[in-house]
Design a protein around this motif. Structure first.
Motif, short mmCIF file in Angstrom:
data_model
loop_
_atom_site.label_atom_id
_atom_site.label_comp_id
_atom_site.label_asym_id
_atom_site.label_seq_id
_atom_site.Cartn_x
_atom_site.Cartn_y
_atom_site.Cartn_z
N LEU A 187 -1.20 18.88 5.98
CA LEU A 187 -1.40 17.36 5.81
C LEU A 187 -1.66 16.15 5.54
O LEU A 187 -2.10 15.36 4.99
CB LEU A 187 -0.75 16.81 7.72
CG LEU A 187 -0.45 15.23 7.76
CD1 LEU A 187 1.02 14.76 7.34
CD2 LEU A 187 0.20 15.11 9.19
N ALA A 188 -3.51 16.98 5.83
CA ALA A 188 -4.47 16.17 5.14
C ALA A 188 -4.77 15.83 3.54
O ALA A 188 -5.13 14.79 3.74
CB ALA A 188 -5.59 16.69 5.88
N ARG A 189 -3.95 17.01 3.14
CA ARG A 189 -4.31 16.93 1.11
C ARG A 189 -3.00 15.83 1.13
O ARG A 189 -3.44 15.54 0.24
CB ARG A 189 -3.97 18.01 1.06
CG ARG A 189 -4.36 18.57 -0.26
CD ARG A 189 -4.28 20.24 -0.37
NE ARG A 189 -3.22 20.69 -0.55
CZ ARG A 189 -3.19 21.53 1.11
NH1 ARG A 189 -4.23 22.24 1.22
NH2 ARG A 189 -2.02 22.01 0.85
N LYS A 190 -2.28 15.89 1.20
CA LYS A 190 -1.48 14.51 0.83
C LYS A 190 -1.42 13.43 1.77
O LYS A 190 -1.14 12.65 1.09
CB LYS A 190 0.06 14.91 1.70
CG LYS A 190 0.90 16.20 2.09
CD LYS A 190 1.97 17.14 2.33
CE LYS A 190 2.89 18.24 2.09
NZ LYS A 190 3.15 18.45 1.46
N LEU A 191 -2.37 13.05 2.55
CA LEU A 191 -2.80 12.18 3.12
C LEU A 191 -4.52 11.33 2.25
O LEU A 191 -4.52 10.46 2.54
CB LEU A 191 -2.84 12.07 5.02
CG LEU A 191 -2.15 12.04 5.52
CD1 LEU A 191 -2.20 11.90 6.62
CD2 LEU A 191 -0.53 11.39 5.18
N GLY A 192 -4.53 12.47 1.32
CA GLY A 192 -6.28 11.88 1.04
C GLY A 192 -7.40 12.12 2.02
O GLY A 192 -8.09 11.35 2.29
N SER A 241 -10.46 17.54 9.57
CA SER A 241 -10.90 17.27 10.71
C SER A 241 -10.32 15.82 11.13
O SER A 241 -10.07 15.65 12.67
CB SER A 241 -12.47 17.21 10.78
OG SER A 241 -13.11 16.71 11.70
N THR A 242 -10.48 14.72 10.19
CA THR A 242 -9.50 13.76 11.08
C THR A 242 -7.94 14.11 11.12
O THR A 242 -7.76 13.21 12.82
CB THR A 242 -9.70 12.48 9.87
OG1 THR A 242 -11.37 12.39 9.21
CG2 THR A 242 -8.47 11.45 9.90
N VAL A 243 -7.08 14.45 10.96
CA VAL A 243 -6.13 14.80 11.26
C VAL A 243 -6.65 15.59 12.78
O VAL A 243 -4.98 15.26 13.03
CB VAL A 243 -5.32 16.05 10.28
CG1 VAL A 243 -3.97 16.45 10.52
CG2 VAL A 243 -4.98 14.85 8.85
N SER A 244 -6.79 16.34 12.78
CA SER A 244 -6.93 16.92 14.13
C SER A 244 -7.77 16.17 15.03
O SER A 244 -6.33 16.12 16.30
CB SER A 244 -8.28 18.19 13.82
OG SER A 244 -8.52 18.80 15.13
N ILE A 289 -4.15 13.91 16.07
CA ILE A 289 -3.32 14.53 16.59
C ILE A 289 -3.94 15.17 18.12
O ILE A 289 -3.31 15.25 18.97
CB ILE A 289 -2.88 16.14 16.15
CG1 ILE A 289 -2.14 15.67 14.93
CG2 ILE A 289 -1.93 17.25 17.24
CD1 ILE A 289 -1.88 16.63 13.61
N ALA A 290 -5.18 15.38 18.66
CA ALA A 290 -5.49 15.60 19.62
C ALA A 290 -6.32 14.30 20.55
O ALA A 290 -6.05 14.41 21.56
CB ALA A 290 -6.95 16.23 19.65
N GLY A 291 -5.57 13.01 20.03
CA GLY A 291 -5.80 11.44 20.42
C GLY A 291 -7.13 11.52 20.86
O GLY A 291 -7.51 10.43 21.15
N THR A 292 -7.60 11.82 20.39
CA THR A 292 -9.29 11.20 20.06
C THR A 292 -9.66 10.91 19.40
O THR A 292 -10.75 10.07 19.33
CB THR A 292 -10.00 12.67 20.29
OG1 THR A 292 -10.29 13.13 18.72
CG2 THR A 292 -9.95 13.67 21.29
N SER A 293 -9.06 10.67 18.29
CA SER A 293 -9.68 9.19 17.39
C SER A 293 -8.13 8.47 16.89
O SER A 293 -6.53 8.96 16.94
CB SER A 293 -9.69 9.99 16.32
OG SER A 293 -9.13 8.88 14.65
N PHE A 294 -8.24 7.09 16.82
CA PHE A 294 -6.83 6.21 16.34
C PHE A 294 -7.18 6.24 14.49
O PHE A 294 -8.13 5.76 14.25
CB PHE A 294 -6.97 5.22 17.17
CG PHE A 294 -5.35 5.04 16.75
CD1 PHE A 294 -4.25 4.97 18.13
CD2 PHE A 294 -5.22 3.30 15.89
CE1 PHE A 294 -3.25 4.61 17.35
CE2 PHE A 294 -4.03 2.67 16.01
CZ PHE A 294 -2.89 3.87 16.96
#
Length: 107
Positions: free
Chosen positions: A33-38, A42-45, A48-53
C-alpha cells in the motif's frame, strides 16, 4: 478540550481500521500500500494504528487507491447482459446511465 482530543483519537482509530479492512480485502501488505501511495510503510503503519492522521493529499491518495475496482471485477459477459437489457428497456437504460454518471462524478 479533552473531548476534542477524544474525538480526534476516535476519528484516527476509525480511519485506521477502515484502511486496514480495505487493505486486507485487497490482499496488500502495508509495504505494498505504501508503495502504491508513494509513502513509507512506517507512515502507513502509524495511520492504521491510529497514532497519525494523513495530510490531506495523502488521505486523498489513500481514498483513490483503496476504492479502485480491479479491471476484471465486472465480466464482459455481465456487461453484455446489462447492455442488452438497457437496449430493451428505456427505463433500465436511464437507471444505468444515471448510475454511471454518479460514479463518474465521484471519481
Amino acid at each position: 478540550m479533552q473531548e476534542d482530543s477524544a474525538k480526534i483519537a476516535t476519528t484516527r482509530a476509525d480511519l485506521g481500521r477502515g484502511i486496514k479492512r480495505l487493505r486486507d480485502s485487497k490482499g496488500w501488505t502495508q509495504a505494498e500500500l505504501a508503495r502504491k501511495l508513494g509513502t513509507s510503510q512506517s507512515t502507513v503503519s502509524k495511520i492504521i494504528a491510529g497514532t497519525s492522521f494523513p495530510r490531506p493529499a495523502l488521505k486523498a491518495r489513500i481514498e483513490v487507491e483503496l476504492k479502485k475496482v480491479p479491471a476484471r471485477a465486472v465480466s464482459d459477459e455481465w456487461l453484455a447482459v446489462v447492455a442488452e437489457a438497457a437496449g430493451r428497456s428505456p427505463l433500465f437504460f436511464d437507471v444505468v446511465n444515471a448510475a454511471l454518471q454518479l460514479l463518474n462524478e465521484n471519481e
